[in-house]
Design an enzyme around this catalytic site. Structure first.
Site, PDB file in Angstrom:
ATOM      1  CD  GLU A 100       2.385   1.405   2.845  1.00 52.07           C
ATOM      2  OE1 GLU A 100       1.537   1.577   1.946  1.00 52.07           O
ATOM      3  OE2 GLU A 100       3.535   1.885   2.790  1.00 52.07           O
ATOM      4  CB  SER A 153       7.553   4.642   6.416  1.00 53.98           C
ATOM      5  OG  SER A 153       8.959   4.807   6.368  1.00 53.98           O
ATOM      6  CD  GLU A 154       6.088   2.890   0.692  1.00 48.06           C
ATOM      7  OE1 GLU A 154       4.888   2.557   0.721  1.00 48.06           O
ATOM      8  OE2 GLU A 154       6.499   4.060   0.909  1.00 48.06           O
ATOM      9  CD  GLN A 201      -1.410  -0.357  -0.224  1.00 48.83           C
ATOM     10  OE1 GLN A 201      -1.529   0.810  -0.602  1.00 48.83           O
ATOM     11  NE2 GLN A 201      -1.898  -0.789   0.924  1.00 48.83           N
ATOM     12  CB  ALA A 204       6.289  -2.786  -8.132  1.00 49.93           C
ATOM     13  CG  ASP A 205       4.027   1.722  -9.526  1.00 50.13           C
ATOM     14  OD1 ASP A 205       3.655   0.548  -9.332  1.00 50.13           O
ATOM     15  OD2 ASP A 205       3.879   2.304 -10.608  1.00 50.13           O
ATOM     16  CE1 TYR A 206       2.219   4.045  -4.771  1.00 47.04           C
ATOM     17  CE2 TYR A 206       1.309   2.641  -3.060  1.00 47.04           C
ATOM     18  CZ  TYR A 206       1.128   3.548  -4.080  1.00 47.04           C
ATOM     19  OH  TYR A 206      -0.141   3.948  -4.406  1.00 47.04           O
ATOM     20  CB  ILE A 207       9.710  -0.765  -4.263  1.00 48.20           C
ATOM     21  CG1 ILE A 207      10.491  -1.698  -3.338  1.00 48.20           C
ATOM     22  CG2 ILE A 207      10.432  -0.531  -5.583  1.00 48.20           C
ATOM     23  CD1 ILE A 207      10.582  -3.122  -3.860  1.00 48.20           C
ATOM     24  CG  HIS A 237      -1.378   2.811  -8.205  1.00 43.22           C
ATOM     25  ND1 HIS A 237      -1.483   4.170  -8.410  1.00 43.22           N
ATOM     26  CD2 HIS A 237      -1.635   2.616  -6.889  1.00 43.22           C
ATOM     27  CE1 HIS A 237      -1.796   4.767  -7.272  1.00 43.22           C
ATOM     28  NE2 HIS A 237      -1.877   3.848  -6.338  1.00 43.22           N
TER      29      HIS A 237
END
Length: 351
Positions: free
Chosen positions: A43, A73-74, A96, A98-101, A143
């Site tokens: 992203e 879209s991870e 973007q 690590a929390d989104y992984i 985040h």
């Protein structure tokens, strides 16, 4: 100008000193140049150059087919990377934060980590998932997380966490060249240099830190080799990422004669270096930012106890984040800092 000042100016002009963001950018640039199979995706990594600017200028130099933006879209980003790796490419997807992984965990655990084994090595997943992790920028609960222990639990994944620009460049190149999937966590708190905010005053200018001197061009640091930050006889301190610098600063301020090991890679772990240090000092302190329960420090503690039990002169001690959701407004109280690390050092040295 004094002789010392002249020497400092000369050092600044003869040694190339850069921060971690610049070092990561260089590693990606070099690998895109060296290997036509390397792909950078994620992203905002293309035209914008990444939210932290780690990919700035790469799309312009290498083109939109080599460095490109993806949908938010991870699961899709990581899933596509698995397919690219199986096809023969070397994708470097960026998540973007690590929390989104987490939406991509199934792809990482069920596909990437197992592909070599379930296909009897007919297919591999040579992908490097880069992601900023940890706190320090007041990013809030979504985040700022440190989820490294989730990945160290998964057989087939390698987990790398650099603490300096020099290591970031060399380790990232090695990760991209590795034939197994690698999780490459970048401590965002030290992207621009670690000596800002540890105490109420600057500890040391980052530009004078020896690990900010980064050679131009290609070099690699083998995965699975720890770095001896400081050598001592009283105590072994195990840390990685941001906490290497915090632990080092506290040890210096307290005048502790400590072996400080920067693990650099959690999997594979340089257990030989850990054993050698603990057998010498007889005491071990583990410092990490993630929550305490089931954090990677628990695994380190178990390994040290199993392998070095008859050399230990005190219980293995951990200083970690608290077992709470990440506290946005209290993040500096959440971090292992000078007070808690100092108290732990005092206690373990008295035992």
């Amino acid at each position: 100008m004094s002789a010392e000042a002249k020497q400092d100016v000369a050092a600044e002009t003869t040694e190339r000193r850069i921060n971690m963001i610049e070092a990561i950018n260089e590693a990606l640039d070099i690998m895109l140049e060296r290997d036509p199979d390397v792909i950078v995706m994620g992203e905002d990594v293309g035209y914008f150059g990444g939210v932290f600017r780690c990919t700035a200028g790469l799309q312009e130099k290498h083109g939109r087919t080599r460095v490109f933006d993806t949908p938010i879209s991870e699961c899709g980003i990581i899933g596509v990377a698995v397919g690219m790796g199986a096809y023969g490419l070397r994708p470097v997807p960026e998540i973007q934060f690590a929390d989104y992984i987490y939406p991509g965990l199934d792809q990482l655990i069920s596909e990437a980590a197992r592909l070599r084994y379930r296909s009897a090595a007919e297919f591999i997943a040579p992908m490097t998932v880069r992601s900023p992790f940890g706190g320090g920028i007041f990013g809030g609960q979504t985040h700022s997380q440190s989820p490294e222990s989730l990945f160290t639990h998964v057989s087939g994944l390698k987990t790398v966490i650099p603490s300096t620009p020099y290591d970031a460049k060399g380790l990232l190149i090695a990760a991209i060249e590795d034939n197994d999937p690698v999780i490459f966590f970048e401590p965002k708190r030290i992207y621009n240099g670690p000596f800002s905010g540890f105490y109420d005053r600057p500890v040391e200018p980052w530009k004078k830190h020896p690990q900010s001197v980064v050679p131009e061009g290609y070099y690699r640091i083998p995965l699975g080799k720890a770095r001896l930050v400081a050598e001592g006889e009283e105590l072994t301190i195990l840390a990685y990422g941001t906490m290497v610098h915090v632990a080092e600063a506290v040890a210096k301020e307290k005048g502790v004669d400590a072996d400080i090991l920067d693990l650099r890679t959690l999997v594979p772990l340089d257990i030989e270096a850990v054993e050698k240090s603990v057998e010498k000092t007889g005491k071990c302190l583990i410092v990490h930012e993630a929550t305490r329960t089931s954090g990677f420090g628990a695994e380190l503690s178990a390994l040290v106890t199993e392998r070095c039990f008859y050399h230990l002169e005190a219980p293995v001690t951990r200083v970690t984040g608290f077992d709470t959701p990440y506290p946005h407004s209290l993040e500096w109280a959440y971090f292992p800092g000078p007070v808690r690390i100092g108290e732990a050092i005092d206690k373990i040295l008295k035992d």
